[in-house]
Design an enzyme around this catalytic site. Structure first.
Site, short mmCIF file in Angstrom:
data_model
loop_
_atom_site.label_atom_id
_atom_site.label_comp_id
_atom_site.label_asym_id
_atom_site.label_seq_id
_atom_site.Cartn_x
_atom_site.Cartn_y
_atom_site.Cartn_z
CG HIS A 17 -1.94 1.08 1.27
ND1 HIS A 17 -3.14 0.95 1.93
CD2 HIS A 17 -1.92 2.31 0.74
CE1 HIS A 17 -3.82 2.07 1.81
NE2 HIS A 17 -3.10 2.92 1.09
CG HIS A 19 -1.30 6.14 -2.52
ND1 HIS A 19 -2.44 5.94 -3.27
CD2 HIS A 19 -1.60 5.67 -1.28
CE1 HIS A 19 -3.38 5.41 -2.51
NE2 HIS A 19 -2.91 5.22 -1.29
CG HIS A 197 -7.64 3.19 -0.46
ND1 HIS A 197 -6.93 2.64 -1.49
CD2 HIS A 197 -6.78 4.00 0.22
CE1 HIS A 197 -5.68 3.12 -1.43
NE2 HIS A 197 -5.56 3.94 -0.42
CD GLU A 200 -7.67 6.42 4.66
OE1 GLU A 200 -8.18 6.43 3.52
OE2 GLU A 200 -6.61 7.03 4.94
CG ASP A 278 -1.66 5.61 2.79
OD1 ASP A 278 -1.93 5.31 1.63
OD2 ASP A 278 -2.50 6.11 3.58
CG ASP A 279 -0.11 8.89 0.54
OD1 ASP A 279 0.00 8.84 -0.70
OD2 ASP A 279 -1.13 8.51 1.15
N1 HPA Z 1 -6.71 7.17 1.17
C1 HPA Z 1 -7.38 7.59 0.10
N2 HPA Z 1 -6.80 8.13 -0.95
C2 HPA Z 1 -5.48 8.27 -0.95
C3 HPA Z 1 -4.72 7.85 0.12
C4 HPA Z 1 -5.37 7.26 1.23
O1 HPA Z 1 -4.79 6.84 2.24
N3 HPA Z 1 -3.44 8.13 -0.18
C5 HPA Z 1 -3.42 8.66 -1.42
N4 HPA Z 1 -4.66 8.75 -1.89
ZN ZN Z 2 -3.77 4.75 0.50
#
Ligand code: HPA
Ligand code: ZN
Length: 343
Positions: A17, A19, A197, A200, A278-279
């Site tokens: 996971h 991006h 996703h 969350e 994630d990011d």
């Molecule tokens: N959630 C939803 N969209 C996203 C995320 C995330 O964690 N990271 C980058 N786009």
């Molecule tokens: Zn994500």
């Protein structure tokens, strides 16, 4: 004594996971902005970092999409991805499954092929230089229409040989998986694997929809499953991988503090929990930092850390033979750690 960090680094791990746009560090963003003459709404790297005080998913997405504007040519995507892959190699990641957001780029007039060319070049280089394997996953922006996603899918299919799967990201609440049932069915008919996703910020019902209506192989995030005990039992029974992102969850307020994160409870309930970043350029740490954060805050044992690594391999899109090889290597690493601890 060998540190926990050295042990975590030594465990062969997959990142599932991630991006790629979320690995854009402020320094690279400022440099690319200069290269292309793009005016950023931030004066310098300091101001940019100051904008990273997010309160929820949308407050993050606003900055994330604004900064993506500096990514313009294939070399930019190549440089972005190679920086991440080098870092991943240093952290003991042996396999990556990388998300990208085609619509974020095509909407700005950047051709789909430019994005894929740059990413593919970096992934090929990592395979040759680091023996790191990969899968590429194109995500649909769920706050855009299903028709837009369908148009994007047509472009994905032109690059079917280098794209393994499709996913679903961006603003979750109000954009349930059901909105994309037809798009995902079409993707599956063309042999693409699917992830989404869900859970969350959105409710457990979105996780059920992703499983039942999109037939996803795994759930990205999924931490809100805990509000639905029957769903938790199902996720454990079916061994659906959850790609959990601890530092992201704290930065975006899904959990107020890392000590309150439910990763350990879900792991102990028998779910196929994985740790991911994630990011990472926005959330304060790459994969190793995510492992260390939960290890410290939740008190994970060496055996549980090995389980997280095993889950990342088992939940990946690697073939059965590759999975077996990495699982055996994880066993060796965990056994060596147990001997060291006992010595
Ligand atoms: N959630 C939803 N969209 C996203 C995320 C995330 O964690 N990271 C980058 N786009
Ligand atoms: Zn994500």
């Amino acid at each position: 004594m060998r540190s926990r960090e050295a042990y975590i680094r030594a465990l062969p791990k997959a990142e599932l996971h991630l991006h790629i746009e979320g690995t854009l560090e402020p320094e690279l963003a400022v440099r690319l902005a200069r290269k292309h003459g793009v005016a950023l709404p931030y004066a310098d790297v300091e101001q940019l970092r100051a904008a990273y005080a997010f309160t929820d998913l949308q407050s993050f997405l606003d900055v994330y999409y604004a900064l993506a504007d500096v990514l313009r040519d294939a070399d930019d995507f190549y440089e972005l991805a190679l920086s991440y892959l080098q870092r991943a190699r240093d952290e003991g990641i042996v396999h990556v499954e990388i998300f990208f957001d085609p619509q974020t780029h095509t909407a700005r007039g950047i051709p789909f092929g430019t994005v894929v060319e740059g990413l593919h070049r970096a992934l090929g280089e990592a395979q040759r230089r680091f023996a790191m394997t990969h899968r590429l996953i194109a995500c649909f922006l769920r706050d855009q229409s299903a028709a837009e996603a369908m148009r994007t899918l047509a472009e994905v299919l032109e690059y079917r040989d280098v794209i393994a799967a499709v996913g679903l990201d961006s603003a979750e609440v109000g954009h349930p998986p059901s909105k994309f049932a037809e798009v995902f069915a079409h993707a599956r008919r063309h042999g693409l694997l699917t992830v989404a996703h869900a859970g969350e910020e959105g409710p457990p019902e979105y996780i059920r929809e992703a499983l039942d209506l999109l037939a996803v192989q795994r759930i990205d995030h999924g931490v809100r499953c805990e509000e639905d005990p029957e769903l938790v039992r199902r996720l454990a029974r079916e061994q659906i991988a959850l790609t959990v992102c601890p530092l992201s969850n704290v930065k975006l307020g899904v959990f107020a503090r890392i000590e309150q994160h439910n990763l350990k409870r879900l792991l102990e309930a028998g779910l196929r929990v994985t740790v991911n970043s994630d990011d990472p350029a926005y959330f304060g740490g790459y994969l190793l930092e995510n492992y260390l954060a939960v290890e410290r805050a939740l008190g994970l044992s060496s055996a549980q850390l090995a389980t997280l690594a095993r889950n990342s391999i088992a939940g990946s899109f690697l073939d059965a033979a590759a999975k077996q090889r990495w699982l055996a290597a994880i066993d060796d690493c965990a056994n060596a750690e147990a001997r060291r601890a006992g010595a």
